[in-house]
Scaffold this motif. Structure first.
Motif, PDB file in Angstrom:
ATOM      1  N   LEU A  41       0.831  -1.206   0.000  1.00  0.00           N
ATOM      2  CA  LEU A  41       0.000   0.000   0.000  1.00  0.00           C
ATOM      3  C   LEU A  41       0.864   1.255   0.000  1.00  0.00           C
ATOM      4  O   LEU A  41       0.567   2.231  -0.716  1.00  0.00           O
ATOM      5  CB  LEU A  41      -0.935   0.003   1.203  1.00  0.00           C
ATOM      6  N   THR A 124     -11.778   4.746   3.472  1.00  0.00           N
ATOM      7  CA  THR A 124     -11.283   3.428   3.065  1.00  0.00           C
ATOM      8  C   THR A 124     -10.485   2.780   4.187  1.00  0.00           C
ATOM      9  O   THR A 124     -10.677   1.602   4.511  1.00  0.00           O
ATOM     10  CB  THR A 124     -10.408   3.548   1.805  1.00  0.00           C
ATOM     11  N   GLY A 125      -9.575   3.564   4.788  1.00  0.00           N
ATOM     12  CA  GLY A 125      -8.775   3.033   5.885  1.00  0.00           C
ATOM     13  C   GLY A 125      -9.618   2.637   7.084  1.00  0.00           C
ATOM     14  O   GLY A 125      -9.417   1.573   7.676  1.00  0.00           O
ATOM     15  N   PHE A 128     -11.687  -0.553   6.267  1.00  0.00           N
ATOM     16  CA  PHE A 128     -10.848  -1.753   6.253  1.00  0.00           C
ATOM     17  C   PHE A 128     -10.464  -2.178   7.667  1.00  0.00           C
ATOM     18  O   PHE A 128     -10.578  -3.358   8.033  1.00  0.00           O
ATOM     19  CB  PHE A 128      -9.587  -1.514   5.426  1.00  0.00           C
ATOM     20  N   SER A 132     -11.848  -5.615   9.313  1.00  0.00           N
ATOM     21  CA  SER A 132     -10.812  -6.596   9.626  1.00  0.00           C
ATOM     22  C   SER A 132     -10.805  -6.923  11.112  1.00  0.00           C
ATOM     23  O   SER A 132     -10.694  -8.086  11.510  1.00  0.00           O
ATOM     24  CB  SER A 132      -9.434  -6.081   9.199  1.00  0.00           C
ATOM     25  N   CYS A 189     -16.658  -4.206   0.711  1.00  0.00           N
ATOM     26  CA  CYS A 189     -16.771  -4.370   2.162  1.00  0.00           C
ATOM     27  C   CYS A 189     -17.009  -5.848   2.497  1.00  0.00           C
ATOM     28  O   CYS A 189     -16.400  -6.399   3.423  1.00  0.00           O
ATOM     29  CB  CYS A 189     -17.913  -3.516   2.703  1.00  0.00           C
ATOM     30  N   ILE A 192     -13.773  -7.858   2.010  1.00  0.00           N
ATOM     31  CA  ILE A 192     -12.805  -7.712   3.097  1.00  0.00           C
ATOM     32  C   ILE A 192     -13.164  -8.639   4.259  1.00  0.00           C
ATOM     33  O   ILE A 192     -12.296  -9.310   4.836  1.00  0.00           O
ATOM     34  CB  ILE A 192     -12.743  -6.246   3.566  1.00  0.00           C
ATOM     35  N   TYR A 215      -5.598  -6.321  -1.173  1.00  0.00           N
ATOM     36  CA  TYR A 215      -5.203  -5.079  -1.837  1.00  0.00           C
ATOM     37  C   TYR A 215      -6.236  -4.670  -2.884  1.00  0.00           C
ATOM     38  O   TYR A 215      -6.622  -3.485  -2.959  1.00  0.00           O
ATOM     39  CB  TYR A 215      -3.826  -5.226  -2.500  1.00  0.00           C
ATOM     40  N   SER A 217      -9.377  -5.414  -3.004  1.00  0.00           N
ATOM     41  CA  SER A 217     -10.597  -4.966  -2.336  1.00  0.00           C
ATOM     42  C   SER A 217     -10.448  -3.530  -1.839  1.00  0.00           C
ATOM     43  O   SER A 217     -11.356  -2.703  -1.994  1.00  0.00           O
ATOM     44  CB  SER A 217     -10.933  -5.893  -1.163  1.00  0.00           C
ATOM     45  N   ILE A 218      -9.305  -3.227  -1.233  1.00  0.00           N
ATOM     46  CA  ILE A 218      -9.051  -1.871  -0.735  1.00  0.00           C
ATOM     47  C   ILE A 218      -8.983  -0.887  -1.901  1.00  0.00           C
ATOM     48  O   ILE A 218      -9.552   0.217  -1.837  1.00  0.00           O
ATOM     49  CB  ILE A 218      -7.747  -1.836   0.073  1.00  0.00           C
ATOM     50  N   TYR A 219      -8.290  -1.266  -2.958  1.00  0.00           N
ATOM     51  CA  TYR A 219      -8.141  -0.411  -4.140  1.00  0.00           C
ATOM     52  C   TYR A 219      -9.512  -0.077  -4.746  1.00  0.00           C
ATOM     53  O   TYR A 219      -9.828   1.090  -5.006  1.00  0.00           O
ATOM     54  CB  TYR A 219      -7.262  -1.138  -5.163  1.00  0.00           C
ATOM     55  N   PHE A 222     -11.601   2.186  -2.471  1.00  0.00           N
ATOM     56  CA  PHE A 222     -11.149   3.579  -2.538  1.00  0.00           C
ATOM     57  C   PHE A 222     -11.638   4.267  -3.804  1.00  0.00           C
ATOM     58  O   PHE A 222     -12.165   5.385  -3.747  1.00  0.00           O
ATOM     59  CB  PHE A 222      -9.623   3.627  -2.464  1.00  0.00           C
TER      60      PHE A 222
END
Length: 236
Positions: A41, A124-125, A128, A132, A189, A192, A215, A217-219, A222
């Motif tokens: 990241l 996003t942060g 996640f 998590s 979501c 994750i 990654y 999923s996060i990308y 965002f």
């Protein structure tokens, strides 16, 4: 009944249900995944910064995205069990980060563009970390979501292709575009939760593949949030 000595018992029996060797192995995979994910990241963000600084064109962004997709489909699966897999993950995430540069520059040029980008990044942060933490704490099995998530992602991609084709003929459907972005955000979501739960419960034992999955999923989360917030701010 007399128990077998520890060295002869299966991992699932040592320490009780999921608390023995298998649980230790799952936590090791999770720890390795989070470490590699953090590094990728940061690398991706650095490449996005380089792309923004040099004013990379959209054409180059598209090429980077296509190359990264090729690596994901054909190279990552073949190298996931070797040290080379780590370098391929950095290549994929670096290319995707570089490809974000032109998109971020476009949003930054808008009114309140910096706020839009930072809000999308913060959300996003937070999402996640929250999802998590929930998956790790509850240790729930989210495998029941797999069919729904796969079907939803396929539908979202089909709708995206339809939207792209329509735009080629001069027809741009803003409500559909926003609906697709919202759909992707919700699906990511779910992904994750599913992916983290899969690691915790021993379903995913390869931290390279786990890193790539999280990654992406996060990308996508965002980018989806960026599109939604960008539209909302454009109406202000």
């Amino acid at each position: 009944m007399k128990q077998l000595p520890t060295q002869y018992r299966s991992p699932s029996t040592i320490g009780g249900f999921g608390q023995g060797v298998s649980a230790i192995s799952a936590h090791k995979v999770l720890r390795q995944t989070y470490l590699l994910l953090s590094m990728t990241l940061l690398f991706s963000a650095a490449m996005a910064g380089v792309s923004m600084a040099i004013g990379a064109p959209y054409g180059l962004s598209l090429v980077c995205s296509l190359v990264s997709m090729g690596l994901l489909w054909f190279v990552v699966p073949r190298t996931a069990n070797s040290e080379a897999g780590i370098w391929v993950v950095f290549a994929v995430t670096g290319l995707l980060g570089f490809g974000l540069g032109p998109i971020l520059n476009r949003y930054m040029a808008m009114a309140n563009g910096t706020q839009t980008v930072m809000t999308a990044l913060g959300l996003t942060g937070a999402i996640f970390l929250g999802l998590s933490a929930y998956a790790v704490k509850t240790r729930r099995d989210f495998s029941f979501m797999r069919g729904f998530l796969v079907g939803g992602i396929i539908l979202a991609f089909v709708l995206s292709i339809g939207l792209l084709v329509a735009s080629l003929f001069g027809v741009y459907l803003q409500p559909l575009s926003l609906a697709i972005s919202a759909m992707f955000a919700l699906l990511m979501c779910g992904m994750i939760l599913y992916q983290t739960g899969d690691i915790i419960n021993g379903g995913e034992t390869n931290y390279v593949l786990a890193t790539v999955s999280l990654y992406l999923s996060i990308y996508n989360l965002f980018v989806s949030l960026l599109q939604l917030l960008g539209y909302a701010n454009s109406d202000d």
